[in-house]
Each structure stands twice: as C-alpha cells, then as structure tokens.
Write an enzyme that holds these catalytic residues in place. Structure first.
Site, PDB file in Angstrom:
ATOM      1  CD  GLN A   1      36.856  49.080  47.080  1.00  0.00           C
ATOM      2  OE1 GLN A   1      36.699  50.378  46.800  1.00  0.00           O
ATOM      3  NE2 GLN A   1      36.668  48.868  48.147  1.00  0.00           N
TER       4      GLN A   1
ATOM      5  CG  HIS B   1      45.540  44.336  46.284  1.00  0.00           C
ATOM      6  ND1 HIS B   1      45.200  43.157  46.095  1.00  0.00           N
ATOM      7  CD2 HIS B   1      44.334  45.117  46.222  1.00  0.00           C
ATOM      8  CE1 HIS B   1      43.676  43.002  45.820  1.00  0.00           C
ATOM      9  NE2 HIS B   1      43.267  44.283  45.957  1.00  0.00           N
TER      10      HIS B   1
ATOM     11  CG  HIS C   1      41.024  45.631  49.824  1.00  0.00           C
ATOM     12  ND1 HIS C   1      39.711  46.100  49.701  1.00  0.00           N
ATOM     13  CD2 HIS C   1      41.494  45.079  48.628  1.00  0.00           C
ATOM     14  CE1 HIS C   1      39.352  45.477  48.541  1.00  0.00           C
ATOM     15  NE2 HIS C   1      40.393  45.158  47.900  1.00  0.00           N
TER      16      HIS C   1
ATOM     17  CG  ASN D   1      41.476  47.405  42.511  1.00  0.00           C
ATOM     18  OD1 ASN D   1      42.332  47.918  41.818  1.00  0.00           O
ATOM     19  ND2 ASN D   1      41.572  46.136  42.180  1.00  0.00           N
TER      20      ASN D   1
ATOM     21  CG  ASP E   1      44.196  38.244  47.385  1.00  0.00           C
ATOM     22  OD1 ASP E   1      43.726  39.716  47.395  1.00  0.00           O
ATOM     23  OD2 ASP E   1      43.747  37.442  46.906  1.00  0.00           O
ATOM     24  CB  ILE E   2      41.398  34.003  49.025  1.00  0.00           C
ATOM     25  CG1 ILE E   2      41.248  32.598  49.162  1.00  0.00           C
ATOM     26  CG2 ILE E   2      40.638  34.474  47.981  1.00  0.00           C
ATOM     27  CD1 ILE E   2      39.678  32.201  49.738  1.00  0.00           C
TER      28      ILE E   2
HETATM   29  P1  AMP Z   1      39.703  44.286  44.768  1.00  0.00           P
HETATM   30  O1  AMP Z   1      38.538  44.499  45.640  1.00  0.00           O
HETATM   31  O2  AMP Z   1      39.695  43.782  43.494  1.00  0.00           O
HETATM   32  O3  AMP Z   1      40.779  44.898  45.037  1.00  0.00           O
HETATM   33  O4  AMP Z   1      40.287  42.597  45.397  1.00  0.00           O
HETATM   34  C1  AMP Z   1      40.118  42.038  46.419  1.00  0.00           C
HETATM   35  C2  AMP Z   1      40.748  40.845  46.748  1.00  0.00           C
HETATM   36  O5  AMP Z   1      40.324  40.234  47.888  1.00  0.00           O
HETATM   37  C3  AMP Z   1      40.982  39.960  45.696  1.00  0.00           C
HETATM   38  O6  AMP Z   1      42.413  39.903  45.344  1.00  0.00           O
HETATM   39  C4  AMP Z   1      40.578  38.461  46.102  1.00  0.00           C
HETATM   40  O7  AMP Z   1      41.250  37.706  46.009  1.00  0.00           O
HETATM   41  C5  AMP Z   1      40.771  38.933  47.839  1.00  0.00           C
HETATM   42  N1  AMP Z   1      39.556  38.178  48.551  1.00  0.00           N
HETATM   43  C6  AMP Z   1      38.309  38.033  48.646  1.00  0.00           C
HETATM   44  N2  AMP Z   1      37.939  37.085  49.334  1.00  0.00           N
HETATM   45  C7  AMP Z   1      39.117  36.767  50.226  1.00  0.00           C
HETATM   46  C8  AMP Z   1      39.278  36.019  51.388  1.00  0.00           C
HETATM   47  N3  AMP Z   1      38.169  35.603  51.886  1.00  0.00           N
HETATM   48  N4  AMP Z   1      40.393  35.786  51.970  1.00  0.00           N
HETATM   49  C9  AMP Z   1      41.190  36.417  51.408  1.00  0.00           C
HETATM   50  N5  AMP Z   1      41.376  37.119  50.349  1.00  0.00           N
HETATM   51  C10 AMP Z   1      40.065  37.398  49.679  1.00  0.00           C
END
Ligand code: AMP
Length: 107
Positions: A94, A102, A100, A87, A30-31
């Site tokens: 989400q 986590h 995805h 999420n 995760d970034i």
């Molecule tokens: P969520 O959709 O809220 O479950 O979380 C999306 C996740 O994707 C977040 O934790 C972001 O930090 C992660 N994220 C978004 N863009 C990138 C990326 N380019 N590389 C890695 N992780 C990412």
C-alpha cells in the site's frame, strides 16, 4: 489528516477527476491508470487501511464502497466486468496510507 494526499483531494486542496461524491465516499480517477478505466473509491474519514477497520463500526461503510464500486463500474462502461484490488499495509504494497479500493478494467 493534513499530510494525507487523499484527504487533500477530499478537501479539494489538490485536483482530481472526481466521478462520485456523497457524505461518506469519494471516487476519482487514478492518476496512473492500469487500464482505460481506473478509479479509486475512498472513505472521507481518514482510515489508514483495511487493518484499521472495526467489524461492527465499519460494516456499512465497506458495503457502501463495494456496492458503489459496482454502480460506478457500470456507469463508466465496465458492465462486462472489472478488477477490484485493495492493497493493505506495508506487506500489501500500500503506497497511500488512506484506505482505497481500486476498480479498473478495459471497456
Ligand atoms: P496503492 O496505495 O498502492 O494501492 O495505490 C495508490 C494509488 O493511488 C496508485 O494507483 C496511484 O496511481 C494513485 N494516486 C496517487 N496519487 C494520486 C492522485 N493525486 N490522484 C489520483 N490517484 C493518485
């Protein structure tokens, strides 16, 4: 999907720290990590969220994601335990509309 950020990672059009890949799954860090180990596991198929899963069609896919999560957690130092978090949809906060899982925790 052309405008999906995770599909771009799958196609290697944008960089990510990939920790595992096979024909159906990709895992990458995760970034914006919530802990010192935090990675995401995604299906290579563009499935938007858990709400789009079919019980029969996606049974093996979800089993593979969750079991690969255990394996990758262990190989990345989380053998003492970790959090799993999904999420789902607008009301589930989400942010990225590509399914995805986590997995995160501190070693
Ligand atoms: P969520 O959709 O809220 O479950 O979380 C999306 C996740 O994707 C977040 O934790 C972001 O930090 C992660 N994220 C978004 N863009 C990138 C990326 N380019 N590389 C890695 N992780 C990412």
């Amino acid at each position: 999907m052309d405008d999906c950020i995770f599909c771009k990672i799958i196609k290697k059009n944008i960089p990510a720290k990939i920790i595992y890949e096979d024909e159906i799954l990709l895992a990458f860090n995760d970034i914006n990590p919530k802990a010192n180990v935090h990675f995401l596991i995604i299906p290579k198929d563009h499935i938007i969220s858990m709400l789009d899963l079919d019980k029969d069609k996606h049974h093996d896919l979800i089993a593979n994601i969750m079991l690969m999560g255990v394996k990758l957690a262990i190989t990345n130092g989380l053998h003492r335990g970790y959090k799993t978090h999904i999420n789902t949809g607008i009301n589930g906060d989400q942010e990225v509309p590509h399914l995805h899982v986590h997995i995160y925790g501190n070693k």
